[in-house]
Design a protein around this motif. Structure first.
Motif, PDB file in Angstrom:
ATOM      1  N   TRP B 243      -2.640 -12.495  -1.509  1.00  0.00           N
ATOM      2  CA  TRP B 243      -2.312 -12.524  -0.078  1.00  0.00           C
ATOM      3  C   TRP B 243      -2.627 -13.901   0.511  1.00  0.00           C
ATOM      4  O   TRP B 243      -1.884 -14.446   1.318  1.00  0.00           O
ATOM      5  CB  TRP B 243      -3.100 -11.412   0.634  1.00  0.00           C
ATOM      6  N   THR B 250       1.741  -7.761   2.129  1.00  0.00           N
ATOM      7  CA  THR B 250       2.061  -6.813   1.044  1.00  0.00           C
ATOM      8  C   THR B 250       1.453  -7.270  -0.286  1.00  0.00           C
ATOM      9  O   THR B 250       1.445  -6.514  -1.253  1.00  0.00           O
ATOM     10  CB  THR B 250       3.582  -6.656   0.872  1.00  0.00           C
ATOM     11  N   LYS B 293      -2.518   1.101   0.659  1.00  0.00           N
ATOM     12  CA  LYS B 293      -1.123   0.970   1.073  1.00  0.00           C
ATOM     13  C   LYS B 293      -0.281   0.157   0.087  1.00  0.00           C
ATOM     14  O   LYS B 293       0.901   0.407  -0.093  1.00  0.00           O
ATOM     15  CB  LYS B 293      -1.134   0.243   2.432  1.00  0.00           C
ATOM     16  N   TYR B 294      -0.896  -0.826  -0.553  1.00  0.00           N
ATOM     17  CA  TYR B 294      -0.109  -1.737  -1.372  1.00  0.00           C
ATOM     18  C   TYR B 294      -0.358  -1.561  -2.873  1.00  0.00           C
ATOM     19  O   TYR B 294      -0.021  -2.445  -3.675  1.00  0.00           O
ATOM     20  CB  TYR B 294      -0.388  -3.187  -0.946  1.00  0.00           C
TER      21      TYR B 294
END
Lengths: 226, 336
Positions: B243, B250, B293-294
């Motif tokens: 990131w 994402t 989430k990712y």
């Protein structure tokens, strides 16, 4: 004997033709219409500032007659470092005799070079124009101090680069020239600093939207000296 | 008789050709893919390799001349480090990540756990300039090398010029690292028809292909892409991995998938060295995935392994250890 004579003639011929075909592009950064001096205190009503570093890459210089490409400078990557005045002039030999009246070049280093490993000369990482924590050339280094900056020691530090979209910082510059032997390009640093808005933006050291804006402002500041 | 001999020679030749590929003097098995490294820009030769090897083992690369590349990338650990979870630099400082193992680098698309470095040539700039690792500047390292009589002759042999430059130093370091090819494990011998798996290893291989191969793709045992493998964030490090490089949320907690070759020599595991044992890693993938989430899509479906299956899988993974690589004398501290 005849061979020596021929060689002698050839040497004279090549030295004369070299003089005929040599052109020069010179960068002349100024501050309030006077040549920029590094580490000099410039005082104003509401600011006092100095520039300690100004280094940038000029790459892929092409020469045009009207809109036709007629020649290009063989040295593709040129590091201009105001601390070393000899780097401010890019001398080059013309490969044909057609006069040019327009030049184009890039500020920064193209993406292919940015992903192709180690290079020497002006691209050598010892020049301090390559990021070490993340791959990529720094196209422009501008550092100094200004009373307007709320940072430690009032320092501003701009390391502008980035070769990937959306933050590809390489800028193309296109300029009409008068004459084609000596082109003097002016860079009005006092005007550029005003545009940079030092009270709010004073530390930009990675590829970003801010870096992109500064790259654009910097290339817009390059003008042909009238 | 003559025909028989000819046939035998042809057979040997065909076998040899099918298992050995050469790229500018580097030998690797034919079942390896095409290398990523562009050798035409830095043709490998023995003098540059020797220079690179000397630089790799020389603490001259650090600010106080105490830390060399090999300090964190030891040959006996397949060029990783097992004493520390995170890298150990000058003045006893501890860095931010686990020093990765170095081998089969010619096949890697990017370097560092977050892929911040896009070319093997440029990779050494990161540890040299990192204040917690070697704490130097590239310019000063080159200055020190130029002041050394020892390097003058090595540079002359390598580049027909005794002057050290950043480019030359980096290209020589890259060349030595490119020679670090690990392709002599039991797995390789089986691939080449010179050995065979035990029943347990064969079972483990089948489990590997079913559960691991999509990211740790054979024969290099990594696709060298990035993955979020469900490791919870270590709040003392706050390391979000890729990131930080792409600035794309994402990519949160995405790290480069390491090769599984030489696992027994390269503990502790993961970017922060949080797992000491292979069984800890196994348990992470079966029971420890932290849903986020990712999370990489390969891990959204749970991996279910019985304890016997885990043992079989580990038995297969052990066949990826390459003792020849770890003890190869030409990779070790140079004796001049």
């Amino acid at each position: 004997m005849r061979l020596i004579f021929t060689l002698f003639l050839l040497t004279i011929y090549s030295s004369i033709s070299a003089q005929i075909n040599e052109s020069i592009i010179e960068f002349a950064p100024t501050f309030n219409d006077l040549p920029l001096e590094l580490n000099k205190n410039y005082c104003f009503k509401n600011d006092s500032l100095k520039i300690s570093t100004l280094k940038f890459y000029i790459s892929n210089i092409n020469l045009y007659q009207n809109n036709q490409l007629i020649d290009s400078v063989s040295k593709k990557y040129n590091l201009i470092d105001v601390e070393n005045p000899e780097t401010s002039s890019i001398k080059f030999l013309r490969t044909n005799s057609m006069a040019f009246n327009r030049i184009s070049f890039s500020n920064g280093i193209d993406s292919l070079t940015n992903v192709s490993g180690a290079f020497g000369g002006d691209l050598d990482p010892t020049n301090g124009m390559y990021w070490t924590w993340q791959s990529g050339y720094i196209g422009l280094k501008l550092e100094g101090q200004s009373k307007l900056c709320p940072s430690r020691n009032n320092a501003f530090i701009f390391h502008i680069g980035g070769f990937k979209n959306p933050y590809n910082s390489i800028q193309n510059v296109n300029l009409s020239t008068k004459g084609d032997r000596k082109i003097i390009l002016n860079l009005d640093i006092s005007k550029l600093l005003k545009e940079l808005n030092l009270t709010e933006i004073y530390e930009v050291m990675s590829p970003s939207k801010k870096a992109l804006t500064i790259a654009q402002q910097f290339s817009n500041a390059i003008k042909v000296y009238e | 008789m003559k025909i028989k001999v000819t046939f035998f020679i042809i057979l040997i030749f065909v076998t040899f050709v099918s298992f050995v590929m050469q790229e500018f003097g580097l030998i690797y098995p034919s079942y390896f893919p095409k290398p990523q490294y562009d050798f035409s820009k830095n043709p490998v030769d023995s003098f540059k390799i020797t220079l690179g090897r000397n630089l790799f083992y020389d603490p001259i690369l650090s600010a106080d001349n105490t830390i060399s590349c090999a300090s964190c990338h030891s040959p006996y650990n397949a060029f990783s480090h097992t004493d520390h979870t995170l890298s150990h630099g000058i003045n006893d400082q501890i860095g931010n990540r686990n020093a990765p193992a170095l081998f089969n680098l010619a096949w890697q698309k990017s370097f560092m756990w977050d892929g911040a470095i896009n070319h093997l040539d440029m990779q050494p700039l990161a540890p040299i300039n990192h204040h917690k690792e070697m704490g130097e500047t590239t310019k000063d390292v080159v200055r020190k090398i130029n002041a050394s009589n020892f390097y003058r002759s090595l540079f002359y042999q390598a580049f027909k010029d005794s002057i050290a430059t950043g480019e030359r130093m980096l290209k020589a370091l890259a060349q030595f690292q490119l020679t670090l090819i690990s392709a002599n494990s039991k797995y390789d011998m089986v691939k080449q028809g010179q050995d065979s798996f035990s029943t347990q290893e064969q079972n483990g291989y089948a489990l590997f292909l079913k559960n691991c191969n999509s990211c740790h793709t054979e024969p290099l045992f990594s696709n060298f892409n990035f993955a979020n493998n469900g490791l919870g964030l270590d709040t003392t490090l706050k390391d979000f991995g890729r990131w930080m490089v792409t600035k794309n949320s994402t990519d949160s907690l995405y790290f480069k998938t390491p090769s599984l070759r030489n696992l027994s020599f390269t503990y502790p595991y993961m970017h922060d060295g949080r797992f000491k044992k292979l069984s800890d890693v196994m348990n992470h993938y079966t029971n420890g995935i932290s849903q986020n989430k990712y999370l990489s899509k390969e891990l959204t479906k749970p991996i279910i392994l019985s304890s016997k299956e885990k043992i079989d899988l580990i038995a297969f993974l052990i066949t990826l250890n390459d003792k020849h690589f770890v003890f190869e004398s030409k990779y070790q501290y140079p004796k001049n």
